[in-house]
Design a protein around this motif. Structure first.
Motif, PDB file in Angstrom:
ATOM      1  N   GLU A 385       0.845  -1.202   0.000  1.00 52.25           N
ATOM      2  CA  GLU A 385       0.000   0.000   0.000  1.00 52.25           C
ATOM      3  C   GLU A 385       0.872   1.240   0.000  1.00 52.25           C
ATOM      4  O   GLU A 385       1.813   1.354   0.796  1.00 52.25           O
ATOM      5  CB  GLU A 385      -0.943  -0.020   1.217  1.00 52.25           C
ATOM      6  CG  GLU A 385      -1.905   1.151   1.218  1.00 52.25           C
ATOM      7  CD  GLU A 385      -3.220   0.865   1.939  1.00 52.25           C
ATOM      8  OE1 GLU A 385      -3.467  -0.301   2.335  1.00 52.25           O
ATOM      9  OE2 GLU A 385      -4.002   1.823   2.092  1.00 52.25           O
ATOM     10  N   MET A 386       0.550   2.158  -0.896  1.00 55.69           N
ATOM     11  CA  MET A 386       1.325   3.396  -0.998  1.00 55.69           C
ATOM     12  C   MET A 386       0.498   4.571  -0.505  1.00 55.69           C
ATOM     13  O   MET A 386      -0.727   4.582  -0.646  1.00 55.69           O
ATOM     14  CB  MET A 386       1.748   3.631  -2.445  1.00 55.69           C
ATOM     15  CG  MET A 386       2.488   2.417  -3.007  1.00 55.69           C
ATOM     16  SD  MET A 386       3.295   2.737  -4.547  1.00 55.69           S
ATOM     17  CE  MET A 386       4.522   3.897  -4.026  1.00 55.69           C
ATOM     18  N   GLU A 387       1.186   5.529   0.033  1.00 51.23           N
ATOM     19  CA  GLU A 387       0.530   6.764   0.475  1.00 51.23           C
ATOM     20  C   GLU A 387      -0.067   7.449  -0.757  1.00 51.23           C
ATOM     21  O   GLU A 387       0.652   7.706  -1.716  1.00 51.23           O
ATOM     22  CB  GLU A 387       1.611   7.658   1.092  1.00 51.23           C
ATOM     23  CG  GLU A 387       1.140   9.015   1.509  1.00 51.23           C
ATOM     24  CD  GLU A 387       0.747   9.014   2.973  1.00 51.23           C
ATOM     25  OE1 GLU A 387       1.624   8.751   3.807  1.00 51.23           O
ATOM     26  OE2 GLU A 387      -0.441   9.257   3.245  1.00 51.23           O
ATOM     27  N   GLY A 394      -4.601   7.281  -6.264  1.00 51.97           N
ATOM     28  CA  GLY A 394      -4.461   6.256  -7.303  1.00 51.97           C
ATOM     29  C   GLY A 394      -3.357   6.542  -8.303  1.00 51.97           C
ATOM     30  O   GLY A 394      -2.862   5.624  -8.960  1.00 51.97           O
ATOM     31  N   THR A 395      -2.938   7.802  -8.446  1.00 54.80           N
ATOM     32  CA  THR A 395      -1.989   8.125  -9.521  1.00 54.80           C
ATOM     33  C   THR A 395      -0.588   7.582  -9.232  1.00 54.80           C
ATOM     34  O   THR A 395       0.116   7.148 -10.136  1.00 54.80           O
ATOM     35  CB  THR A 395      -1.890   9.653  -9.758  1.00 54.80           C
ATOM     36  OG1 THR A 395      -1.544  10.275  -8.514  1.00 54.80           O
ATOM     37  CG2 THR A 395      -3.203  10.211 -10.267  1.00 54.80           C
ATOM     38  N   ARG A 396      -0.222   7.595  -7.963  1.00 55.52           N
ATOM     39  CA  ARG A 396       1.139   7.135  -7.631  1.00 55.52           C
ATOM     40  C   ARG A 396       1.312   5.644  -7.949  1.00 55.52           C
ATOM     41  O   ARG A 396       2.244   5.248  -8.646  1.00 55.52           O
ATOM     42  CB  ARG A 396       1.423   7.422  -6.156  1.00 55.52           C
ATOM     43  CG  ARG A 396       2.814   7.028  -5.737  1.00 55.52           C
ATOM     44  CD  ARG A 396       3.125   7.528  -4.337  1.00 55.52           C
ATOM     45  NE  ARG A 396       3.570   8.902  -4.333  1.00 55.52           N
ATOM     46  CZ  ARG A 396       3.298   9.795  -3.365  1.00 55.52           C
ATOM     47  NH1 ARG A 396       2.540   9.439  -2.340  1.00 55.52           N
ATOM     48  NH2 ARG A 396       3.769  11.014  -3.432  1.00 55.52           N
ATOM     49  N   PHE A 401       2.798   0.978 -11.667  1.00 57.46           N
ATOM     50  CA  PHE A 401       2.318  -0.094 -12.559  1.00 57.46           C
ATOM     51  C   PHE A 401       2.869   0.092 -13.982  1.00 57.46           C
ATOM     52  O   PHE A 401       3.424  -0.835 -14.577  1.00 57.46           O
ATOM     53  CB  PHE A 401       0.780  -0.082 -12.538  1.00 57.46           C
ATOM     54  CG  PHE A 401       0.108  -0.776 -13.681  1.00 57.46           C
ATOM     55  CD1 PHE A 401       0.136  -2.156 -13.791  1.00 57.46           C
ATOM     56  CD2 PHE A 401      -0.584  -0.046 -14.648  1.00 57.46           C
ATOM     57  CE1 PHE A 401      -0.501  -2.811 -14.842  1.00 57.46           C
ATOM     58  CE2 PHE A 401      -1.218  -0.682 -15.704  1.00 57.46           C
ATOM     59  CZ  PHE A 401      -1.174  -2.069 -15.802  1.00 57.46           C
ATOM     60  N   VAL A 402       2.746   1.311 -14.502  1.00 61.78           N
ATOM     61  CA  VAL A 402       3.213   1.577 -15.873  1.00 61.78           C
ATOM     62  C   VAL A 402       4.731   1.421 -15.944  1.00 61.78           C
ATOM     63  O   VAL A 402       5.266   0.807 -16.873  1.00 61.78           O
ATOM     64  CB  VAL A 402       2.769   2.986 -16.344  1.00 61.78           C
ATOM     65  CG1 VAL A 402       3.408   3.333 -17.690  1.00 61.78           C
ATOM     66  CG2 VAL A 402       1.246   3.056 -16.432  1.00 61.78           C
ATOM     67  N   LEU A 410       4.655  -7.430 -14.985  1.00 62.63           N
ATOM     68  CA  LEU A 410       3.229  -7.113 -14.898  1.00 62.63           C
ATOM     69  C   LEU A 410       2.788  -7.224 -13.447  1.00 62.63           C
ATOM     70  O   LEU A 410       2.929  -8.289 -12.823  1.00 62.63           O
ATOM     71  CB  LEU A 410       2.405  -8.063 -15.767  1.00 62.63           C
ATOM     72  CG  LEU A 410       0.903  -7.755 -15.811  1.00 62.63           C
ATOM     73  CD1 LEU A 410       0.626  -6.420 -16.508  1.00 62.63           C
ATOM     74  CD2 LEU A 410       0.122  -8.866 -16.516  1.00 62.63           C
ATOM     75  N   ILE A 411       2.282  -6.104 -12.912  1.00 59.41           N
ATOM     76  CA  ILE A 411       1.699  -6.110 -11.568  1.00 59.41           C
ATOM     77  C   ILE A 411       0.263  -5.617 -11.716  1.00 59.41           C
ATOM     78  O   ILE A 411      -0.206  -5.374 -12.823  1.00 59.41           O
ATOM     79  CB  ILE A 411       2.502  -5.222 -10.581  1.00 59.41           C
ATOM     80  CG1 ILE A 411       2.462  -3.753 -11.005  1.00 59.41           C
ATOM     81  CG2 ILE A 411       3.938  -5.729 -10.475  1.00 59.41           C
ATOM     82  CD1 ILE A 411       3.004  -2.784  -9.954  1.00 59.41           C
ATOM     83  N   ARG A 412      -0.451  -5.484 -10.604  1.00 59.81           N
ATOM     84  CA  ARG A 412      -1.836  -5.012 -10.659  1.00 59.81           C
ATOM     85  C   ARG A 412      -1.962  -3.919  -9.605  1.00 59.81           C
ATOM     86  O   ARG A 412      -1.387  -4.051  -8.514  1.00 59.81           O
ATOM     87  CB  ARG A 412      -2.749  -6.193 -10.336  1.00 59.81           C
ATOM     88  CG  ARG A 412      -4.177  -5.884 -10.156  1.00 59.81           C
ATOM     89  CD  ARG A 412      -4.984  -6.045 -11.421  1.00 59.81           C
ATOM     90  NE  ARG A 412      -6.310  -5.505 -11.162  1.00 59.81           N
ATOM     91  CZ  ARG A 412      -6.980  -4.725 -11.980  1.00 59.81           C
ATOM     92  NH1 ARG A 412      -6.488  -4.407 -13.157  1.00 59.81           N
ATOM     93  NH2 ARG A 412      -8.157  -4.260 -11.653  1.00 59.81           N
ATOM     94  N   VAL A 413      -2.653  -2.848  -9.932  1.00 56.81           N
ATOM     95  CA  VAL A 413      -2.892  -1.859  -8.884  1.00 56.81           C
ATOM     96  C   VAL A 413      -4.378  -1.604  -8.738  1.00 56.81           C
ATOM     97  O   VAL A 413      -5.136  -1.681  -9.699  1.00 56.81           O
ATOM     98  CB  VAL A 413      -2.164  -0.513  -9.123  1.00 56.81           C
ATOM     99  CG1 VAL A 413      -0.664  -0.683  -8.991  1.00 56.81           C
ATOM    100  CG2 VAL A 413      -2.526   0.106 -10.449  1.00 56.81           C
ATOM    101  N   THR A 414      -4.768  -1.341  -7.506  1.00 59.28           N
ATOM    102  CA  THR A 414      -6.145  -0.990  -7.214  1.00 59.28           C
ATOM    103  C   THR A 414      -6.070   0.173  -6.244  1.00 59.28           C
ATOM    104  O   THR A 414      -5.486   0.038  -5.175  1.00 59.28           O
ATOM    105  CB  THR A 414      -6.924  -2.208  -6.660  1.00 59.28           C
ATOM    106  OG1 THR A 414      -8.117  -1.749  -6.043  1.00 59.28           O
ATOM    107  CG2 THR A 414      -6.129  -3.028  -5.674  1.00 59.28           C
TER     108      THR A 414
END
Ligand code: PXG
Length: 446
Positions: A385-387, A394-396, A401-402, A410-414
């Motif tokens: 989990e990121m601050e 969500g942008t960080r 991810f990109v 390949l990872i996944r972010v939510t």
């Protein structure tokens, strides 16, 4: 095998017609990320760039990509019989898969209803719960209890018991009635950087007693929870939480449904999360790893008492007016049989269990990197989990991810949470490579 041939390039216009699911369509089509081939632990882009798969496609390719045994089983089935009607007719692969899969299910879950996705499995389980109580003469038991931050697919039942606001708000007037929600169990203040199950929060299961007191047990049909909430960012249940839910459900005659769409088929080093936590639900919804995602398929495991009650309640004729054209589709059943065989012959569930300590170690090595406010793990599942950036949630994580994709993983972010669930065939070196790549991307993001 290293695929080389690059398929035809997709230009901007060629991307337009496809309304992509759960995707920022305009953003994606302006700067697409295309996968063209897959084998083992890797994808390849059309240009031939190799990408390490840190998420088993989408929590589903547990045995790794392009497995020859599955390809051959599906091809053979396609040549033998492409399709057979599932209503009032049967075909061998569906019965064979049912027999094979109930063998690895927790004791008592000895019947299985086939669907084509996790979403359909959830709808089917909720409908079976209502049917069960009704045919028992307990027709007032209609309420369904979900949980905040839950994901149970995208159909009306699933979004109603689900707890993700953007998935609900557009359709809020049409959600099914008689639903209440348990609180979610995520508590950074008490549990950040827990290794495995967090110590604090078993008391959150007692909220079910409060809900029972409010509605009265005689109106409640079922409780549905994900043993680990995946889509909302890898929320591991607190120690004792699922057992407590089971006890409360038993006390009040409420069915307990585990949505094991992501936790099923070895993800935690056991066949199902029910096995890992030592808690047997009354029904279990699965999909994804059932066929290694080679052909879409889902299923609902059902305790024998539920099956018996429903099918014996009707003197003659169809007992449950529910099913899909593709329930138990021959190609999916063939894929499922070959997949279960691979899990067994290669000992992939045991492999996941034996890799889990290194996985935990590697993940938690990222503690202390900038913006990392929590790391969570269980089995071969990981969450970082990121601050969130002020004013731009969500942008960080999306930039991480990109950047990971550009660096070859390949990872996944939510939201601002990175979710990881590699194929169970991952090796020690690839775990290090995946975590190193993520670490570099985290260090690079502002
Ligand atoms: N239940 C659970 C617990 C799931 O994780 C579904 C139901 C629905 O399955 P289908 O096959 O209808 O998609 C899921 C699906 C993510 C992510 O980002 C996870 C899922 C779907 C999309 C994204 O973690 N899981």
């Amino acid at each position: 095998m290293t695929p080389t041939a690059a398929p035809e390039a997709l230009d901007r216009a060629a991307l337009e017609a496809h309304w992509m699911p759960f995707t920022a369509n305009r953003q994606f089509k302006a700067k697409p990320r295309i996968l063209a081939k897959a084998s083992g632990m890797h994808y390849w882009t059309p240009e031939g760039r190799q990408i390490l798969d840190g998420v088993a496609g989408l929590w589903c390719v547990n045995a790794g990509h392009g497995r020859r045994e599955i390809v051959e089983a599906v091809a053979t089935q396609l040549e033998t019989m492409d399709f057979a009607p599932p209503f009032q007719m049967g075909h061998p692969p569906a019965f064979q898969l049912a027999n094979a899969v109930v063998k690895i299910a927790p004791a008592g879950l000895d019947h299985v209803f086939f669907t084509n996705s996790g979403s359909e499995s959830v709808e089917s389980a909720l409908k079976i719960a209502l049917a069960y109580h009704r045919v028992r003469g307990d027709a007032a038991r209609t309420k369904l209890i979900g949980r905040e931050r839950a994901y149970h697919g995208v159909n009306f039942g699933g979004i109603s018991v689900g707890g993700i606001s953007p998935n609900r708000k557009m359709w809020s007037a049409s959600l099914i009635p008689g639903v209440d929600h348990l609180p979610h169990t995520h508590n950074l203040a008490a549990n950040a950087f827990s290794r495995g199950e967090p110590a604090n929060g078993v008391n959150l299961a007692d909220e079910l007693e409060r809900i029972v007191a409010l509605h009265d047990a005689s109106t409640i049909a079922a409780v549905i929870v994900e043993p680990i909430a995946g889509s909302t960012g890898v929320l591991i249940p607190p120690v004792g939480y699922l057992k407590r839910l089971r006890e409360i459900c038993d006390r009040h005659g409420i069915l307990l449904i585990f949505d094991e769409v992501i936790t099923g088929f070895g993800r935690l080093g056991t066949p199902f999360a029910a096995d890992y936590f030592g808690v047997v639900p009354d029904m279990m919804t699965v999909a994804k790893g059932l066929t290694n995602a080679a052909v879409p398929m889902g299923a609902v495991f059902v305790r024998h008492g539920i099956y018996d009650t429903v099918v014996n309640a009707t003197p003659s004729g169809i007992e449950l007016f529910h099913g899909y054209t593709y329930s138990g589709h021959p190609l999916a059943a063939a894929a499922g049989l070959a997949t279960l065989e691979l899990y067994q012959t290669e000992g992939l569930f045991e492999r996941a269990a034996s890799l889990a300590p290194q996985w935990e170690q590697a993940l938690h090595s990222l503690r202390g990197l900038p913006h990392v406010i929590d790391i969570r793990n269980l089995g071969l599942v990981g969450g970082i989990e990121m601050e969130p950036r002020a004013g731009a949630p969500g942008t960080r994580a999306f930039e991480v991810f990109v950047d990971c994709f550009n660096r070859g993983a390949l990872i996944r972010v939510t939201g601002d949470i990175i979710a990881l669930s590699p194929p169970l065939i991952i090796d020690e070196r690839q775990i290090d490579e995946l975590i190193d790549t993520i670490g570099s991307a985290i260090k690079a993001v502002s």
